[in-house]
Structures are given as structure tokens and as C-alpha cells.
Motif scaffolding. Structure first.
Motif, PDB file in Angstrom:
ATOM      1  N   ALA A   1      -4.317   2.762   4.017  1.00 57.51           N
ATOM      2  CA  ALA A   1      -3.032   3.386   3.725  1.00 57.51           C
ATOM      3  C   ALA A   1      -2.890   4.715   4.456  1.00 57.51           C
ATOM      4  CB  ALA A   1      -2.885   3.600   2.223  1.00 57.51           C
TER       5      ALA A   1
ATOM      6  N   LEU B   1       0.819  -1.210   0.000  1.00 59.19           N
ATOM      7  CA  LEU B   1       0.000   0.000   0.000  1.00 59.19           C
ATOM      8  C   LEU B   1       0.853   1.260   0.000  1.00 59.19           C
ATOM      9  CD1 LEU B   1      -2.835  -0.933   2.534  1.00 59.19           C
ATOM     10  CD2 LEU B   1      -3.108  -0.471   0.096  1.00 59.19           C
ATOM     11  N   LEU B   2       2.014   1.183   0.686  1.00 60.89           N
ATOM     12  CA  LEU B   2       2.839   2.372   0.846  1.00 60.89           C
ATOM     13  C   LEU B   2       4.057   2.366  -0.074  1.00 60.89           C
ATOM     14  CD1 LEU B   2       2.748   2.800   4.720  1.00 60.89           C
ATOM     15  CD2 LEU B   2       1.207   3.713   2.990  1.00 60.89           C
TER      16      LEU B   2
ATOM     17  N   ALA C   1      -5.799   8.741  -1.729  1.00 62.29           N
ATOM     18  CA  ALA C   1      -6.724   8.855  -0.600  1.00 62.29           C
ATOM     19  C   ALA C   1      -7.517  10.150  -0.668  1.00 62.29           C
ATOM     20  CB  ALA C   1      -5.935   8.777   0.709  1.00 62.29           C
TER      21      ALA C   1
ATOM     22  N   CYS D   1      -8.738   0.511   0.747  1.00 61.32           N
ATOM     23  CA  CYS D   1      -7.296   0.716   0.540  1.00 61.32           C
ATOM     24  C   CYS D   1      -6.889   2.122   0.957  1.00 61.32           C
ATOM     25  CB  CYS D   1      -6.935   0.492  -0.923  1.00 61.32           C
ATOM     26  SG  CYS D   1      -6.967  -1.247  -1.438  1.00 61.32           S
ATOM     27  N   ALA D   2      -7.665   3.114   0.564  1.00 56.46           N
ATOM     28  CA  ALA D   2      -7.338   4.499   0.883  1.00 56.46           C
ATOM     29  C   ALA D   2      -7.342   4.720   2.394  1.00 56.46           C
ATOM     30  CB  ALA D   2      -8.323   5.446   0.202  1.00 56.46           C
TER      31      ALA D   2
ATOM     32  N   GLU E   1     -11.405   0.263  -3.193  1.00 59.55           N
ATOM     33  CA  GLU E   1     -10.541   1.442  -3.226  1.00 59.55           C
ATOM     34  C   GLU E   1     -10.703   2.289  -1.968  1.00 59.55           C
ATOM     35  OE1 GLU E   1     -11.049   3.598  -6.837  1.00 59.55           O
ATOM     36  OE2 GLU E   1     -10.242   1.994  -8.099  1.00 59.55           O
TER      37      GLU E   1
ATOM     38  N   GLU F   1       4.330   6.698  -1.208  1.00 61.02           N
ATOM     39  CA  GLU F   1       3.525   7.420  -0.223  1.00 61.02           C
ATOM     40  C   GLU F   1       2.874   8.668  -0.810  1.00 61.02           C
ATOM     41  OE1 GLU F   1       4.977   7.820   3.828  1.00 61.02           O
ATOM     42  OE2 GLU F   1       6.637   6.484   3.310  1.00 61.02           O
TER      43      GLU F   1
ATOM     44  N   VAL G   1      -0.063   7.536  -2.596  1.00 56.87           N
ATOM     45  CA  VAL G   1      -1.083   7.115  -1.630  1.00 56.87           C
ATOM     46  C   VAL G   1      -1.901   8.314  -1.158  1.00 56.87           C
ATOM     47  CG1 VAL G   1      -1.380   6.293   0.745  1.00 56.87           C
ATOM     48  CG2 VAL G   1       0.030   5.011  -0.833  1.00 56.87           C
ATOM     49  N   GLU G   2      -1.222   9.402  -0.851  1.00 57.90           N
ATOM     50  CA  GLU G   2      -1.922  10.576  -0.351  1.00 57.90           C
ATOM     51  C   GLU G   2      -2.835  11.183  -1.408  1.00 57.90           C
ATOM     52  OE1 GLU G   2       0.756  13.338   1.394  1.00 57.90           O
ATOM     53  OE2 GLU G   2       1.423  11.949   2.958  1.00 57.90           O
TER      54      GLU G   2
END
Length: 405
Positions: free
Chosen positions: A395, A308-309, A319, A391-392, A388, A312, A315-316
Motif C-alpha cells: 500500500a 488496500l487504498l 504502514a 500489505c503495509a 500485515e 489512504e 493506510v499511512e
């Protein structure tokens, strides 16, 4: 010759002998060296076998010089012989290179001393030397041979140190090869492993170690020759055969107190750099407190987090886009609804199940679920969207976790 007497007050046994005694010793040297060499050949199996002409020459020269220099020392105790110890250090060095312990060479020294003493004692008796002088001569022979044996021990230790240093250099070169990109060929690995005396395993695991906070090198227990170690760089690491992993992990757990370690995934030997990359990624999260508060973690236990990371920043962004409906709320409302949405997505249960997980009243959960329905609508009923969203939320929770440092 019976008038010869021991000189008193000497520190070394031969320096207490009368200088004239050298003239008794020297006539015996012509055949004594050959007699000692033959006695050693016959009495010590290791020296009875062929050792190569150059090494046999060194042994013969060592015996001849030892006898000559002993006689010279008796004649002049203050005599300085610059190279008198070089040959005997070389003998010790050669024993290591021959792959033997020092036992055979030490036995050869003892046997040589007995042969020399018998010959010199016979000569002294023929010349009617006084008993105290003969006793002093015997003590001098023994002390002299002890010094020669000590020189050979030094040479042996020097050879060991040189071999260990060379082997460590080759092992470090092997590690650099295994961790290089592009990966080395199997043939290149086999060649380097042979020079480093390392048995190539079927699979190995990289372990990333946290440097000590006080900048001193880590101290590890003896992990055996199968484990490759680099503690000198800014990012210390180990390469461990998969079959040795449990023992190595146990050893690390027993000694790591103020530093941490992360264990990568088992890979084929040419892929060692991948295992180390994953281990270092896990170590970075471990140091942040993202994974756990343990001293040693296994990457295999945290694969979903690492996946997941993997990026990063991405990821942000991900999210932020998936959880955009929450931005219209206050920070506290966002936190409560995010927590409730994640619990609902993970359990896929009703209000009672979610309430039990969150330790709140079911009616509170129902109210929050109605808010989420209004914010996300059909996304809560679409499998891809639910995946999703989960996951968001997962993470983001990991990214924002407080550091353990």
C-alpha cells in the motif's frame, strides 16, 4: 376565356398566371377537396386505415385550405396568409406521432397534385384556355404542392427534435434515479425505463470518464440506445449493460486520446451507484498514475490496490505502525530494506531468488535479511504479521507512486 395570357417575369409559377384564372379555379373547389381525400384513402393504404377523428379532420382541413389558398394566390400573388403553412406542418408532425415515415404523406401530396391538375386541366379545356397557360397552371400546381410537402417535412423534423429532446430528458432522469441513494425499487426502475424507452438489463457496468482538459464536451461514437450517457456534468459517466461492455470499451479505446476512463464492476441494476463509485475511485488513481498509463482501465484488474487504498489516511497510519522498526534508519536504508523485505515476503524464497528479483548479489541480500531479522524479530515468522507487513509495504508503494500527470 381564351384571351387569358401568362404574365411574364414572375418569380413564383402562380404569380405568372392571370388573376382572372382564379375565377376558373374556384368553382372546381366545391367537390375537389372531397375527391382528393377519397383518392388518397383509396390509393395509399396508410391513409385508408382509421387514423382517429382529429387527425382525419386535420387532413381534410389541410386539403381544403391548400386548394382555397392556391386559388387566392393566383388571384393575388402578393396575398399574405398568416396560417397557410400551420396545417401542413401539423400534418408532418402528426405523421411522426403516428409512428410512420414521411413516405405515405409525400405520396399523398403527389396523388393530390395529380387529381387537382386533372380537374383544373379539364376545366381549362372546357373553357378553351391556351396551351401555354395550361402548362403554366400545371407547373404552378406542382410547385405549390412541393412547398406544402416541404412544410410537412419541417413539421416532421420538429416532432423528431421534440421527441428526441424529451427522450433524452427522460434518459437523464433515469440515470439520476439509478445512481440515487437509497437505490430505487425494481418497479420504479421499470416505470421510468419504459418512458425512456430503455430495456432494463440483468446487470450493468458504470464507466467513469475524465472531463476534457479544454472544458469541451466529450465526443463519443454512437453506442446505441442500450447505453445511458451523461456528458454534461463535471463527472461524466456511462451506464452500460454488461452484454454491451466489450463493444463500448472498444469504442472508448478508439476515441479517447487526451482523456481517460475507468470501468466499474458489473452489478445488479439497482446497485449502479456502487459500480460508479468504484469506477470513479479507479479513475482517480488512474489520473495519479497509480494504476497504469493506459487510457482505459478495468476496476476488476486492480481490486487489490483499490481495497488496500480504500482509506489512504488509514493506510499511512497502518504502514507507519507496522514498519516502525525501520524509522531508526536513514531514508536510503529504509528504502533498501523495505524493497528487500517486500521481495522476500512475495517470493518466500532464499537469498538467490530475492537477489534475482532485485538484481543484486545474493550476499547483499543475506546481509539485508540479517538486518531485517534484527529489526523485526519474531514478526518475520508469524503468518499474521507477515501478511500485515506485506500489505503495509504494498500500500505504501502505491500511495507514494509518482503521478503520471
Amino acid at each position: 376565356m381564351s384571351q387569358l395570357a401568362v404574365r411574364p417575369g414572375a418569380f413564383e409559377p402562380w404569380s405568372g398566371l392571370p388573376a382572372e384564372l382564379a375565377e376558373v379555379i374556384k368553382p372546381e373547389l366545391g367537390t375537389l377537396a372531397e375527391e382528393i381525400v377519397e383518392a388518397v384513402r383509396e390509393g395509399i393504404p396508410e391513409f385508408g386505415r382509421s387514423m382517429g377523428e382529429s387527425y382525419e379532420y386535420v387532413i381534410r382541413v389541410g386539403v381544403e385550405r391548400a386548394l382555397t389558398q392556391f386559388a387566392d394566390k393566383v388571384g393575388d400573388p402578393n396575398l399574405e396568409v398568416d396560417d397557410w403553412d400551420a396545417v401542413h406542418r401539423k400534418l408532418g408532425y402528426g405523421e411522426f406521432q403516428q409512428g410512420r415515415s414521411l413516405d405515405a404523406l409525400q405520396a399523398a401530396y403527389r396523388l393530390g397534385a395529380r387529381v387537382a391538375w386533372r380537374r383544373l386541366a379539364d376545366a381549362g379545356l372546357r373553357l378553351d384556355l391556351p396551351a401555354p397557360l395550361l402548362f403554366q397552371l400545371g407547373e404552378a400546381v406542382i410547385a405549390y404542392v412541393d412547398q406544402l410537402a416541404a412544410l410537412s417535412v419541417e413539421g416532421y423534423a420538429e416532432a423528431q427534435a421534440h421527441a428526441a429532446g424529451a427522450r433524452e430528458r427522460r434518459r437523464r432522469q433515469l440515470m439520476q434515479m439509478l445512481l440515487s441513494d437509497p437505490p430505487p425499487s425494481a418497479a420504479a426502475i421499470a416505470d421510468m425505463a419504459k418512458t425512456a424507452r430503455w430495456s432494463v438489463p440483468e446487470r450493468l457496468v458504470a464507466i467513469a470518464l475524465e472531463p476534457r482538459a479544454d472544458d469541451r464536451e466529450l465526443t463519443l461514437p454512437d453506442l446505441g440506445p442500450a447505453v445511458l450517457i451523461d456528458l454534461e456534468g463535471s463527472e461524466p459517466c456511462l451506464l452500460v449493460p454488461e452484454t454491451q461492455l466489450e463493444r463500448t470499451e472498444a469504442a472508448l479505446r478508439s476515441v479517447l486520446r487526451s482523456s481517460r476512463a475507468a470501468i466499474g464492476l458489473p452489478v445488479a441494476v439497482p446497485d449502479a451507484r456502487r459500480s460508479l463509485r468504484w469506477a470513479r475511485r479507479a479513475l482517480a488513481f488512474l489520473r495519479r498514475g497509480t494504476l497504469s498509463n493506459q487510457q482505459v482501465v478495468r476496476t476488476a484488474d486492480h481490486l487489490s490496490t483499490l481495497l488496500l487504498l480504500a482509506d489512504e489516511a488509514l493506510v499511512e497510519v497502518f504502514a507507519e505502525r507496522r514498519l516502525a522498526p525501520l524509522r531508526q534508519l536513514t531514508v536510503k536504508q529504509q528504502a533498501r530494506l523495505s524493497e528487500t523485505l517486500l521481495a522476500w515476503l512475495e517470493t518466500r524464497g532464499g537469498a538467490p531468488e530475492v537477489a534475482s528479483r532485485l538484481q543484486v548479489h545474493p550476499q547483499t541480500v543475506r546481509y539485508r535479511l540479517r538486518q531485517l531479522e534484527a529489526l523485526f524479530g519474531e514478526q518475520l515468522h508469524d503468518p499474521d504479521s507477515r501478511f500485515e507487513l506485506e500489505c503495509a509495504l504494498r500500500a505504501l508503494a502505491v500511495v507514494k507512486a509518482p503521478s503520471a500527470d
